[in-house]
Design a protein around this motif. Structure first.
Motif, PDB file in Angstrom:
ATOM      1  N   LEU A   1       0.840  -1.207   0.000  1.00  0.00           N
ATOM      2  CA  LEU A   1       0.000   0.000   0.000  1.00  0.00           C
ATOM      3  C   LEU A   1       0.873   1.254   0.000  1.00  0.00           C
ATOM      4  CD1 LEU A   1      -3.018   0.791   2.263  1.00  0.00           C
ATOM      5  CD2 LEU A   1      -0.930   2.103   2.623  1.00  0.00           C
ATOM      6  N   SER A   2       0.450   2.249  -0.758  1.00  0.00           N
ATOM      7  CA  SER A   2       1.085   3.568  -0.610  1.00  0.00           C
ATOM      8  C   SER A   2       0.164   4.665  -1.132  1.00  0.00           C
ATOM      9  CB  SER A   2       2.432   3.623  -1.328  1.00  0.00           C
ATOM     10  OG  SER A   2       3.171   4.746  -0.874  1.00  0.00           O
ATOM     11  N   GLY A   3       0.394   5.869  -0.631  1.00  0.00           N
ATOM     12  CA  GLY A   3      -0.451   6.987  -1.019  1.00  0.00           C
ATOM     13  C   GLY A   3       0.379   8.188  -1.427  1.00  0.00           C
TER      14      GLY A   3
ATOM     15  N   GLN B   1       0.103  12.629  -1.992  1.00  0.00           N
ATOM     16  CA  GLN B   1      -0.714  13.830  -1.795  1.00  0.00           C
ATOM     17  C   GLN B   1      -1.022  14.501  -3.130  1.00  0.00           C
ATOM     18  OE1 GLN B   1      -0.015  16.640   1.300  1.00  0.00           O
ATOM     19  NE2 GLN B   1       1.703  15.452   2.089  1.00  0.00           N
TER      20      GLN B   1
ATOM     21  N   PHE C   1      -3.626   5.015  -3.177  1.00  0.00           N
ATOM     22  CA  PHE C   1      -4.658   6.019  -2.937  1.00  0.00           C
ATOM     23  C   PHE C   1      -4.103   7.434  -2.917  1.00  0.00           C
ATOM     24  CE2 PHE C   1      -4.298   6.287   1.875  1.00  0.00           C
ATOM     25  CZ  PHE C   1      -3.186   5.477   1.944  1.00  0.00           C
TER      26      PHE C   1
ATOM     27  N   VAL D   1      -4.094  10.909  -1.121  1.00  0.00           N
ATOM     28  CA  VAL D   1      -4.374  11.304   0.261  1.00  0.00           C
ATOM     29  C   VAL D   1      -4.799  12.776   0.341  1.00  0.00           C
ATOM     30  CG1 VAL D   1      -2.971   9.454   1.250  1.00  0.00           C
ATOM     31  CG2 VAL D   1      -1.897  11.627   0.793  1.00  0.00           C
TER      32      VAL D   1
ATOM     33  N   HIS E   1      -4.734  14.364   3.909  1.00  0.00           N
ATOM     34  CA  HIS E   1      -3.401  14.845   4.270  1.00  0.00           C
ATOM     35  C   HIS E   1      -3.104  16.181   3.583  1.00  0.00           C
ATOM     36  CE1 HIS E   1      -2.319  10.719   5.792  1.00  0.00           C
ATOM     37  NE2 HIS E   1      -1.728  11.491   6.683  1.00  0.00           N
TER      38      HIS E   1
ATOM     39  N   TYR F   1      -0.649  14.561  11.615  1.00  0.00           N
ATOM     40  CA  TYR F   1      -0.509  13.943  10.289  1.00  0.00           C
ATOM     41  C   TYR F   1      -0.011  12.480  10.350  1.00  0.00           C
ATOM     42  CZ  TYR F   1       1.502  13.958   5.455  1.00  0.00           C
ATOM     43  OH  TYR F   1       1.843  13.677   4.157  1.00  0.00           O
TER      44      TYR F   1
ATOM     45  N   MET G   1      -1.759   8.949   8.909  1.00  0.00           N
ATOM     46  CA  MET G   1      -1.017   8.074   7.987  1.00  0.00           C
ATOM     47  C   MET G   1      -0.945   6.646   8.535  1.00  0.00           C
ATOM     48  SD  MET G   1       2.531   8.767   6.084  1.00  0.00           S
ATOM     49  CE  MET G   1       3.611   7.453   5.534  1.00  0.00           C
TER      50      MET G   1
ATOM     51  N   ASP H   1      -4.196   5.062   7.786  1.00  0.00           N
ATOM     52  CA  ASP H   1      -4.239   4.672   6.367  1.00  0.00           C
ATOM     53  C   ASP H   1      -3.687   3.276   6.153  1.00  0.00           C
ATOM     54  OD1 ASP H   1      -5.109   7.070   5.245  1.00  0.00           O
ATOM     55  OD2 ASP H   1      -3.074   7.866   5.004  1.00  0.00           O
ATOM     56  N   ILE H   2      -2.561   3.048   6.810  1.00  0.00           N
ATOM     57  CA  ILE H   2      -1.816   1.810   6.567  1.00  0.00           C
ATOM     58  C   ILE H   2      -2.463   0.637   7.313  1.00  0.00           C
ATOM     59  CG2 ILE H   2       0.428   0.700   6.931  1.00  0.00           C
ATOM     60  CD1 ILE H   2       1.658   3.587   6.681  1.00  0.00           C
TER      61      ILE H   2
ATOM     62  N   VAL I   1       5.054  -1.040   2.616  1.00  0.00           N
ATOM     63  CA  VAL I   1       4.692   0.321   2.209  1.00  0.00           C
ATOM     64  C   VAL I   1       5.881   0.963   1.470  1.00  0.00           C
ATOM     65  CG1 VAL I   1       3.826   2.550   3.022  1.00  0.00           C
ATOM     66  CG2 VAL I   1       3.197   0.462   4.246  1.00  0.00           C
TER      67      VAL I   1
ATOM     68  N   GLN J   1       9.825   9.407   4.336  1.00  0.00           N
ATOM     69  CA  GLN J   1       8.628   8.919   5.044  1.00  0.00           C
ATOM     70  C   GLN J   1       8.955   7.819   6.051  1.00  0.00           C
ATOM     71  OE1 GLN J   1       5.489  10.209   4.743  1.00  0.00           O
ATOM     72  NE2 GLN J   1       6.534  11.766   3.542  1.00  0.00           N
TER      73      GLN J   1
HETATM   74  N1  TRP Z   1       2.706  11.159   3.983  1.00  0.00           N
HETATM   75  C1  TRP Z   1       2.924  10.616   2.666  1.00  0.00           C
HETATM   76  C2  TRP Z   1       3.701  11.651   1.835  1.00  0.00           C
HETATM   77  O1  TRP Z   1       3.679  12.817   2.096  1.00  0.00           O
HETATM   78  C3  TRP Z   1       1.627  10.292   1.969  1.00  0.00           C
HETATM   79  C4  TRP Z   1       0.862   9.219   2.661  1.00  0.00           C
HETATM   80  C5  TRP Z   1      -0.253   9.393   3.397  1.00  0.00           C
HETATM   81  C6  TRP Z   1       1.158   7.839   2.674  1.00  0.00           C
HETATM   82  N2  TRP Z   1      -0.701   8.188   3.857  1.00  0.00           N
HETATM   83  C7  TRP Z   1       0.134   7.231   3.440  1.00  0.00           C
HETATM   84  C8  TRP Z   1       2.179   7.071   2.119  1.00  0.00           C
HETATM   85  C9  TRP Z   1       0.119   5.849   3.671  1.00  0.00           C
HETATM   86  C10 TRP Z   1       2.156   5.697   2.350  1.00  0.00           C
HETATM   87  C11 TRP Z   1       1.138   5.095   3.134  1.00  0.00           C
HETATM   88  O2  TRP Z   1       4.304  11.262   0.897  1.00  0.00           O
END
Ligand code: TRP
Ligand code: ADP
Length: 321
Positions: free
Chosen positions: A4-6, A8, A37, A39, A42, A124, A128, A131-132, A140, A146
């Motif tokens: 999983l990864s997100g 912004q 996804f 985010v 965030h 924040y 996060m 999310d995970i 991740v 990060q």
């Molecule tokens: N904080 C991460 C960034 O700025 C983005 C992010 C939010 C993220 N939730 C996450 C990355 C969950 C991995 C998993 O890049």
């Protein structure tokens, strides 16, 4: 493996995002259970303009799809479309030691860069972690910046499991050391907030201007140069073939590396690498209804998983009576 990864949706995606995260995610599409996804919750900590956030979300979706993410082979959604994440954030917040969150450097870094010091910005890392953990992710992929946030997610998973019984998978960060930190035009970490990026989807003159602005030293062409200290060399390495890099290495060490020519070569490599994706992105943005439909399907898939975890969490902590 559940990966999983997100990202912004807070600005133009750049080659640091691409090599630090997007490329790795897309490569896992065939072999793993993939969760990707956008985010937006965030991003709300730094984007205050309504249209910028909303359009940025659609644009980030188009970016991923244009670069090759297939929504049928993964779960691809927008963070705020699954509201369960906010409830889990609260539960984790009640467990998160102040000291742990206070130690996170990204809050101080962002405030130093002029982002308003809000409670959301401070907490924040807890969002996060939610999310995970909500999706029980095992790995991740993120850039090195990060890493500390991943440690918070791990600490909170372990703490919750110890206090309430086994509930969460403890996630592992996946950081590719060869591309862990992509340097920006000025040699600092490439980042939207430093204004030193090479955006993936920039084109033409604008892109040329960026590439020509990569900072190099004033060593004459014929003098030997240290490739490991050269910003241009490090960026070039991400795009040129191994054989060509060996030649370029020779030019640095033996003399003869002309920065101007190398920059033009890099510009060509950028256009080759991202040319097709740029066309595809324009097509996708021309059909926002289709983008919304893809994200809607993703939301349903993500929510199905989220509900299962949140139900268990509610039961574990006593929110089910
Ligand atoms: N904080 C991460 C960034 O700025 C983005 C992010 C939010 C993220 N939730 C996450 C990355 C969950 C991995 C998993 O890049
Ligand atoms: P930015 O610093 O430009 O705001 P984000 O914080 O939104 O970028 O990062 C999104 C993803 O891209 C994260 O996984 C992050 O680790 C990765 N990333 C961002 N910048 C770089 C970089 N310069 N090198 C490698 N990975 C990066």
């Amino acid at each position: 493996m559940k990966i999983l990864s997100g990202i912004q949706p807070s600005g133009q995606l750049h080659i640091g995002n691409y090599f630090g995260m997007m490329q790795t995610m897309i490569a896992h599409m065939e072999s793993d259970e993939l969760y990707v996804f956008i985010v937006d919750l965030h991003a709300l900590t730094s984007v205050r303009e309504r249209d910028k956030l909303a359009n940025g979300t659609l644009e980030a979706a188009a970016d991923f799809l244009a670069l090759g993410l297939d929504p049928d082979k993964c779960t691809f959604w927008v963070q705020s479309d699954v509201p369960e994440v906010c409830e889990l954030t609260w539960v984790l917040s009640t467990l998160a030691p102040m000291g742990l969150i206070e130690r996170c450097h990204s809050y101080k870094d962002k405030v130093a860069k002029g982002i308003a010091a809000s409670h959301g910005l401070f907490s924040y890392p807890v969002l996060m972690a939610a999310d995970i953990l909500l999706y029980q992710a095992e790995r991740v992929p993120v850039g090195k910046d990060q890493k500390q946030h991943l440690e918070v997610a791990r600490d909170l998973a372990i703490k919750f499991n110890n206090e309430y019984g086994q509930t969460f998978v403890v996630p592992e960060p996946a950081i590719d050391e060869s591309t862990a930190i992509v340097p920006g035009l000025d040699g600092q970490k490439m980042s939207k907030s430093y204004g030193n990026t090479i955006p993936i989807f920039m084109e033409g003159k604008e892109l040329k201007k960026r590439v020509m602005a990569i900072e190099t030293d004033a060593t004459p062409v014929d003098a030997p140069k240290d490739p490991d200290k050269c910003n241009l060399y490090k960026i070039m390495k991400l795009f040129a073939s191994k054989e060509r890099m060996a030649e370029i290495h020779g030019l640095y060490v033996g003399g003869g590396a002309a920065y101007g020519y190398l920059k033009l070569e890099l510009l060509e490599l950028l256009n080759e690498k991202f040319g097709a994706a740029r066309k595809k992105k324009a097509e996708l943005l021309g059909d926002p209804a289709m983008l919304r439909a893809i994200l809607g399907k993703g939301r349903d898939k993500a929510r199905e998983k989220a509900i299962v975890t949140l139900d268990l969490v509610r039961d574990r902590v006593g929110l089910k009576y």
